[in-house]
Design a protein around this motif. Structure first.
Motif, PDB file in Angstrom:
ATOM      1  N   GLY A   1      -0.639  11.289  13.566  1.00 37.88           N
ATOM      2  CA  GLY A   1      -0.397  10.144  14.273  1.00 37.88           C
ATOM      3  C   GLY A   1      -1.611   9.204  13.954  1.00 37.88           C
ATOM      4  N   MET A   2      -2.768   9.687  14.157  1.00 42.00           N
ATOM      5  CA  MET A   2      -3.779   9.035  14.083  1.00 42.00           C
ATOM      6  C   MET A   2      -3.973   8.559  12.652  1.00 42.00           C
ATOM      7  SD  MET A   2      -7.047  11.378  15.749  1.00 42.00           S
ATOM      8  CE  MET A   2      -8.294  10.275  15.234  1.00 42.00           C
ATOM      9  N   GLU A   3      -3.682   9.401  11.522  1.00 43.85           N
ATOM     10  CA  GLU A   3      -3.962   9.136  10.231  1.00 43.85           C
ATOM     11  C   GLU A   3      -2.923   7.964   9.918  1.00 43.85           C
ATOM     12  OE1 GLU A   3      -3.262  10.568   5.666  1.00 43.85           O
ATOM     13  OE2 GLU A   3      -3.672  12.037   7.377  1.00 43.85           O
ATOM     14  N   SER A   4      -1.736   7.916  10.395  1.00 44.94           N
ATOM     15  CA  SER A   4      -0.719   6.883  10.215  1.00 44.94           C
ATOM     16  C   SER A   4      -1.066   5.616  10.632  1.00 44.94           C
ATOM     17  CB  SER A   4       0.506   7.238  10.492  1.00 44.94           C
ATOM     18  OG  SER A   4       0.786   7.303  12.094  1.00 44.94           O
ATOM     19  N   ARG A   5      -1.687   5.547  11.870  1.00 43.81           N
ATOM     20  CA  ARG A   5      -2.102   4.369  12.674  1.00 43.81           C
ATOM     21  C   ARG A   5      -3.098   3.687  12.036  1.00 43.81           C
ATOM     22  NH1 ARG A   5       0.474   7.475  16.151  1.00 43.81           N
ATOM     23  NH2 ARG A   5       1.499   6.451  18.141  1.00 43.81           N
ATOM     24  N   VAL A   6      -4.342   4.408  11.593  1.00 45.26           N
ATOM     25  CA  VAL A   6      -5.513   3.937  11.013  1.00 45.26           C
ATOM     26  C   VAL A   6      -4.893   3.238   9.416  1.00 45.26           C
ATOM     27  CG1 VAL A   6      -7.638   4.298   9.824  1.00 45.26           C
ATOM     28  CG2 VAL A   6      -7.086   5.446  12.049  1.00 45.26           C
ATOM     29  N   THR A   7      -3.998   4.318   8.601  1.00 43.49           N
ATOM     30  CA  THR A   7      -3.628   3.613   7.499  1.00 43.49           C
ATOM     31  C   THR A   7      -2.853   2.392   7.646  1.00 43.49           C
ATOM     32  OG1 THR A   7      -3.244   5.710   6.493  1.00 43.49           O
ATOM     33  CG2 THR A   7      -2.005   4.217   5.469  1.00 43.49           C
ATOM     34  N   ASN A   8      -2.090   2.172   8.720  1.00 40.63           N
ATOM     35  CA  ASN A   8      -1.298   0.813   8.729  1.00 40.63           C
ATOM     36  C   ASN A   8      -2.489  -0.240   9.169  1.00 40.63           C
ATOM     37  OD1 ASN A   8      -0.123  -0.816  11.291  1.00 40.63           O
ATOM     38  ND2 ASN A   8       1.343  -0.482   9.560  1.00 40.63           N
ATOM     39  N   ALA A   9      -3.300  -0.135   9.882  1.00 42.86           N
ATOM     40  CA  ALA A   9      -4.414  -0.960   9.891  1.00 42.86           C
ATOM     41  C   ALA A   9      -5.242  -1.406   8.671  1.00 42.86           C
ATOM     42  CB  ALA A   9      -5.522  -0.523  11.205  1.00 42.86           C
ATOM     43  N   LEU A  10      -5.660  -0.283   7.885  1.00 41.44           N
ATOM     44  CA  LEU A  10      -6.039  -0.803   6.803  1.00 41.44           C
ATOM     45  C   LEU A  10      -5.121  -1.383   5.910  1.00 41.44           C
ATOM     46  CD1 LEU A  10      -7.915   2.768   6.514  1.00 41.44           C
ATOM     47  CD2 LEU A  10      -9.036   0.455   6.574  1.00 41.44           C
ATOM     48  N   SER A  11      -4.148  -1.192   5.860  1.00 49.78           N
ATOM     49  CA  SER A  11      -3.145  -1.891   4.949  1.00 49.78           C
ATOM     50  C   SER A  11      -2.836  -3.206   5.325  1.00 49.78           C
ATOM     51  CB  SER A  11      -1.639  -1.130   5.047  1.00 49.78           C
ATOM     52  OG  SER A  11      -1.657   0.182   4.519  1.00 49.78           O
ATOM     53  N   ARG A  12      -3.062  -3.467   6.579  1.00 47.11           N
ATOM     54  CA  ARG A  12      -2.897  -4.986   6.933  1.00 47.11           C
ATOM     55  C   ARG A  12      -4.314  -5.610   6.873  1.00 47.11           C
ATOM     56  NH1 ARG A  12      -3.411  -5.538  12.315  1.00 47.11           N
ATOM     57  NH2 ARG A  12      -3.312  -3.460  12.900  1.00 47.11           N
ATOM     58  N   ALA A  13      -5.437  -4.714   6.719  1.00 52.80           N
ATOM     59  CA  ALA A  13      -6.703  -5.461   6.194  1.00 52.80           C
ATOM     60  C   ALA A  13      -6.461  -6.099   4.719  1.00 52.80           C
ATOM     61  CB  ALA A  13      -7.861  -4.372   6.617  1.00 52.80           C
ATOM     62  N   GLN A  14      -6.081  -4.871   4.094  1.00 52.40           N
ATOM     63  CA  GLN A  14      -5.756  -5.063   2.696  1.00 52.40           C
ATOM     64  C   GLN A  14      -4.747  -6.399   2.072  1.00 52.40           C
ATOM     65  OE1 GLN A  14      -3.539  -2.403   0.232  1.00 52.40           O
ATOM     66  NE2 GLN A  14      -5.272  -2.048  -1.095  1.00 52.40           N
TER      67      GLN A  14
ATOM     68  N   ALA B   1     -12.171  -3.972  -2.979  1.00 52.28           N
ATOM     69  CA  ALA B   1     -11.649  -3.752  -4.272  1.00 52.28           C
ATOM     70  C   ALA B   1     -11.768  -2.100  -4.325  1.00 52.28           C
ATOM     71  CB  ALA B   1     -12.282  -4.344  -5.407  1.00 52.28           C
ATOM     72  N   GLY B   2     -10.754  -1.538  -4.928  1.00 52.46           N
ATOM     73  CA  GLY B   2     -10.441  -0.101  -5.333  1.00 52.46           C
ATOM     74  C   GLY B   2     -10.422   0.862  -4.040  1.00 52.46           C
ATOM     75  N   VAL B   3     -10.361   0.246  -2.816  1.00 49.66           N
ATOM     76  CA  VAL B   3     -10.234   1.172  -1.356  1.00 49.66           C
ATOM     77  C   VAL B   3      -8.745   1.184  -1.330  1.00 49.66           C
ATOM     78  CG1 VAL B   3     -10.527   1.306   0.909  1.00 49.66           C
ATOM     79  CG2 VAL B   3     -12.307   0.471  -0.519  1.00 49.66           C
ATOM     80  N   GLU B   4      -8.192   2.468  -1.207  1.00 45.12           N
ATOM     81  CA  GLU B   4      -6.718   2.736  -1.163  1.00 45.12           C
ATOM     82  C   GLU B   4      -6.686   2.982   0.600  1.00 45.12           C
ATOM     83  OE1 GLU B   4      -3.094   4.301  -0.660  1.00 45.12           O
ATOM     84  OE2 GLU B   4      -4.779   5.806  -0.678  1.00 45.12           O
ATOM     85  N   PRO B   5      -5.789   2.324   1.153  1.00 49.15           N
ATOM     86  CA  PRO B   5      -5.645   2.576   2.615  1.00 49.15           C
ATOM     87  C   PRO B   5      -5.402   4.101   3.055  1.00 49.15           C
ATOM     88  CG  PRO B   5      -4.258   0.424   2.206  1.00 49.15           C
ATOM     89  CD  PRO B   5      -4.976   1.092   0.649  1.00 49.15           C
ATOM     90  N   ALA B   6      -4.551   4.830   2.284  1.00 45.61           N
ATOM     91  CA  ALA B   6      -4.108   6.125   2.941  1.00 45.61           C
ATOM     92  C   ALA B   6      -5.464   6.821   2.656  1.00 45.61           C
ATOM     93  CB  ALA B   6      -3.053   6.822   2.140  1.00 45.61           C
ATOM     94  N   SER B   7      -6.313   6.705   1.505  1.00 46.33           N
ATOM     95  CA  SER B   7      -7.331   7.653   1.274  1.00 46.33           C
ATOM     96  C   SER B   7      -8.456   7.271   2.263  1.00 46.33           C
ATOM     97  CB  SER B   7      -7.849   7.511  -0.036  1.00 46.33           C
ATOM     98  OG  SER B   7      -7.087   8.006  -0.823  1.00 46.33           O
ATOM     99  N   ALA B   8      -8.685   5.848   2.396  1.00 50.10           N
ATOM    100  CA  ALA B   8      -9.715   5.472   3.514  1.00 50.10           C
ATOM    101  C   ALA B   8      -9.495   5.916   4.885  1.00 50.10           C
ATOM    102  CB  ALA B   8     -10.072   4.080   3.630  1.00 50.10           C
TER     103      ALA B   8
END
Length: 204
Positions: free
Chosen positions: A140-153, A160-167
């Motif tokens: 649950g934590m990972e999915s929420r942070v991934t979503n926020a990073l995807s919106r930032a992207q 550049a080069g930062v992938e939301p799920a890995s980050a």
């Protein structure tokens, strides 16, 4: 004996306590002492319940512990939902998320540690019910942070080069590591500077 009296006895007496308040008090005991070191008398004192009432309401120590863990997880994920709300700037949300961890891992709060991390260290691999909850929480934590990073992207704010799920996994490892590190009582300034530096590396 009247039918009404018999029916009332069959149904039992109504509860005269707040189950959620009892769960919160029990959570505090488990959080401070750990699962195995918490004895039934500790829980009876904390919840202010008799043995019979505690068993009637929650079943046993393990069931009460799972209720307390569920409460802790729900509170933590609700806090994340507020910090990372879709209506907020995603970078501001991530900074608020990391700042919250800095606060909770500094001083006395930091020395107390995290109930979930402590539970994982004590019971993971030996308690299937706990394993499912710990895994679900981290997912649950990972999915929420991934979503926020995807919106930032999407907003052009991710480097550049930062992938939301890995980050997101990197940030997850960082904040949980900060929980453990907080047991050594690092300074608030040190933790904040580290969190800011990590997020800055991920952003443009």
């Amino acid at each position: 004996m009247s039918r009404q009296t018999a029916s009332s006895r069959a149904l039992g007496r109504p509860r005269t306590f707040d189950p959620e308040a009892a769960v919160e008090r029990a959570m505090s005991v488990f959080w401070t002492r750990g699962y195995h070191a918490t004895a039934l008398p500790d829980l009876l004192r904390a919840t202010r319940l008799s043995r019979g009432s505690l068993y009637a309401a929650f079943g046993d120590k393990h069931s009460l512990f799972l209720r307390a863990l569920d409460r802790y997880i729900a509170d933590a994920l609700a806090r994340m939902d507020d910090e990372l709300a879709a209506g907020k700037d995603p970078v501001d949300g991530l900074r608020a998320y990391l700042a919250g961890y800095v606060e909770r891992t500094s001083g006395a709060k930091g020395r107390r540690g995290c109930l979930l991390v402590a539970t994982a260290m004590e019971l993971a691999g030996r308690d299937a019910d706990v394993d499912r909850r710990v895994a679900g929480f981290f997912k649950g934590m990972e999915s929420r942070v991934t979503n926020a990073l995807s919106r930032a992207q999407a907003a052009g704010k991710l480097a550049a080069g930062v992938e939301p799920a890995s980050a997101a996994r990197i940030l997850l490892c960082f904040v949980e590591g900060l929980r453990v590190f907080g047991k050594t009582a690092p300074s608030h300034a040190f933790s904040k500077a580290t969190a800011d530096a990590l997020l800055d590396r991920l952003m443009k």
